[in-house]
Design an enzyme around this catalytic site. Structure first.
Site, PDB file in Angstrom:
ATOM      1  N   GLU A 173      47.513  32.234  57.923  1.00  0.00           N
ATOM      2  CA  GLU A 173      46.616  31.909  56.813  1.00  0.00           C
ATOM      3  C   GLU A 173      45.249  31.425  57.282  1.00  0.00           C
ATOM      4  O   GLU A 173      44.548  30.730  56.538  1.00  0.00           O
ATOM      5  CB  GLU A 173      47.261  30.841  55.910  1.00  0.00           C
ATOM      6  CG  GLU A 173      48.640  31.177  55.385  1.00  0.00           C
ATOM      7  CD  GLU A 173      48.647  32.274  54.306  1.00  0.00           C
ATOM      8  OE1 GLU A 173      47.712  33.089  54.273  1.00  0.00           O
ATOM      9  OE2 GLU A 173      49.612  32.290  53.518  1.00  0.00           O
ATOM     10  N   TYR A 200      43.126   9.093  39.942  1.00  0.00           N
ATOM     11  CA  TYR A 200      43.209   9.515  41.345  1.00  0.00           C
ATOM     12  C   TYR A 200      43.252  11.028  41.500  1.00  0.00           C
ATOM     13  O   TYR A 200      42.787  11.559  42.513  1.00  0.00           O
ATOM     14  CB  TYR A 200      44.367   8.808  42.079  1.00  0.00           C
ATOM     15  CG  TYR A 200      43.838   7.578  42.758  1.00  0.00           C
ATOM     16  CD1 TYR A 200      43.475   6.465  42.005  1.00  0.00           C
ATOM     17  CD2 TYR A 200      43.622   7.545  44.125  1.00  0.00           C
ATOM     18  CE1 TYR A 200      42.924   5.352  42.604  1.00  0.00           C
ATOM     19  CE2 TYR A 200      43.073   6.439  44.732  1.00  0.00           C
ATOM     20  CZ  TYR A 200      42.723   5.333  43.979  1.00  0.00           C
ATOM     21  OH  TYR A 200      42.161   4.246  44.577  1.00  0.00           O
TER      22      TYR A 200
END
Ligand code: 13P
Length: 210
Positions: free
Chosen positions: A73, A119
């Site tokens: 990847e 968050y």
């Protein structure tokens, strides 16, 4: 941070992700930018059992220079580094809940997970699109990811999983963890009347925390 310290940190963070089930088998890969190139996890390696000395080292053009054979990847990671000069690290996982969202057909592909918690917004940002399915290792994903990454710190690859960038290795790992938790909350709250953060609250978070 020295290259040795970076290698040690990458192995520690990867082992922690693996120990907590964010990655299973040999799924997932992690890369980090160095002064003169990149480190990336070797292909078919388990994030739970990496050897700092055997991480794949790439030069500034992403050519393999030493260490074990790099992740298939590399294109996925390169897309983020070229599109986002601020990206210092990239984390790809098949973490369960984020991948579940990446398998849903009835979500807003431009931004499937709404601003549920501060968050998530602080670590992942305002937008995280779902990109179409590509076979793992398919170089064709690179331009699509690069285009999306221009205004997104993270993307979901349909039926595959999340790819998350951060300024530092620790930031990218924390963002991948927050994304997994947000995806879990999103699925848990399905069918309920959710209270989302509003635009002003999201703006305030991004202004305050960047
Ligand atoms: P690599 O083992 O080549 O890094 O691939 C694992 C993976 O997660 C594919 O998407």
């Amino acid at each position: 941070m020295s290259e040795d310290a970076t290698r040690t940190l990458l192995v520690e963070l990867a082992a922690s992700l693996f120990a907590r089930g964010f990655s299973v088998g040999s799924a997932g890969n992690i890369s980090v930018r160095l002064a003169d190139g990149y480190l990336i996890t070797p292909t078919n390696s388990s994030l739970g059992r990496l050897d700092p000395a055997r991480l794949s080292r790439l030069d500034a053009n992403f050519a393999h220079v030493d260490g074990d054979k790099p992740s298939k990847e590399v294109f996925m990671h390169r897309a983020f580094y070229t599109a986002r000069p601020d990206a210092g690290a990239v984390v790809h996982l098949h973490s369960t809940h984020a991948t579940a969202v990446a398998c849903l057909d009835d979500v807003d592909a431009a931004n499937p997970i709404p601003p549920l918690t501060p968050y998530f917004v602080m670590r992942v940002g305002r937008r995280m699109p779902v990109l179409r399915y590509y076979r793992p290792g398919d170089a064709a994903m690179e331009p699509a990811i690069a285009e999306a990454a221009r205004d997104a710190r993270a993307v979901l690859l349909a039926n595959h999983g999340p790819v998350v960038s951060g300024k530092t290795l620790t930031d990218a790992v924390y963002a991948a963890e927050e994304l997994e938790e947000a995806a879990r909350l999103f699925l848990l709250l399905h069918g309920r009347h959710r209270r989302l953060l509003d635009e002003a609250q999201v703006d305030d978070l991004l202004r305050t925390f960047g």
